[in-house]
Write an enzyme that holds these catalytic residues in place. Sequence first.
Site, short mmCIF file in Angstrom:
data_model
loop_
_atom_site.label_atom_id
_atom_site.label_comp_id
_atom_site.label_asym_id
_atom_site.label_seq_id
_atom_site.Cartn_x
_atom_site.Cartn_y
_atom_site.Cartn_z
CB SER A 135 -16.78 -20.77 -46.03
OG SER A 135 -16.75 -19.51 -46.67
CE1 TYR A 179 -21.55 -21.98 -48.74
CE2 TYR A 179 -20.36 -20.12 -47.83
CZ TYR A 179 -20.36 -21.31 -48.52
OH TYR A 179 -19.18 -21.83 -48.98
#
Length: 249
Positions: free
Chosen positions: A142, A155
């Site tokens: 990401s 995350y």
Amino acid sequence: MTFGNRHVMITGAGGGIGRNVALAYARQGANVILVDRNAESLERTSALVRREGPEPVSRTVDLSDPASIEACFASLRDNGGRLDALINNAGLGAWKSVYELSVEEWDYVMNTNLRGTFLCAREAAKLMKAGGRGGAIVNIASTRALMSEPNSEAYAASKGGILSLTHALALSLGPDGILVNAISPGWIENGDYGSLRPVDHAQHPAQRVGKPDDISRACLYLTDPANDFVTGTNLVIDGGMTRKMIYEE
């Protein structure tokens, strides 16, 4: 690109990017192996894949559980054991204040996203090496591995770990003919694309928000046997946002 008679596993195939990736490979004639923790979502993806290509194989797997992962790959070995590509797509987050994020929540995110990615890559590599044909692994990271918003610690840390894991695996598995790369998506809209505002698109240097197809095409590229000089890299697909300097006036 040719994927006929090639076997490709996609984790997190129950929806979103994972479903789109599975359909992209099915349209290219690949034999897809669908992995997700949600059986109902997995069946919906399977039904769509059946319309596009060969009959898929579906496995309900909890990637936070090492035993569940190992059982999945043991089943594959017992049923022929061929695997040419793995798309490590599954992941989740815990969007909470750093003051409130529990150890259990942190561990669940890290175990699913980072440890799960490693274990799937390890087991996939065993099958690829045993087959003697090499293979390709793509880890979906990401842009939050490179930049952040508040309350995204678990995350972001898991995705940053995936980037480091990717180049380490590329070096370790290269002698066995296994390519390992990462993709870092930015804003990829999985919902109603038509409901996005003009400002949503205009803030991107590419002048649009991303679509799942953008990631699927990258997966096809990185797993194409012809592209065997690409390994250990991180392909950022974000419409240029991580290159945009932003200050509040």
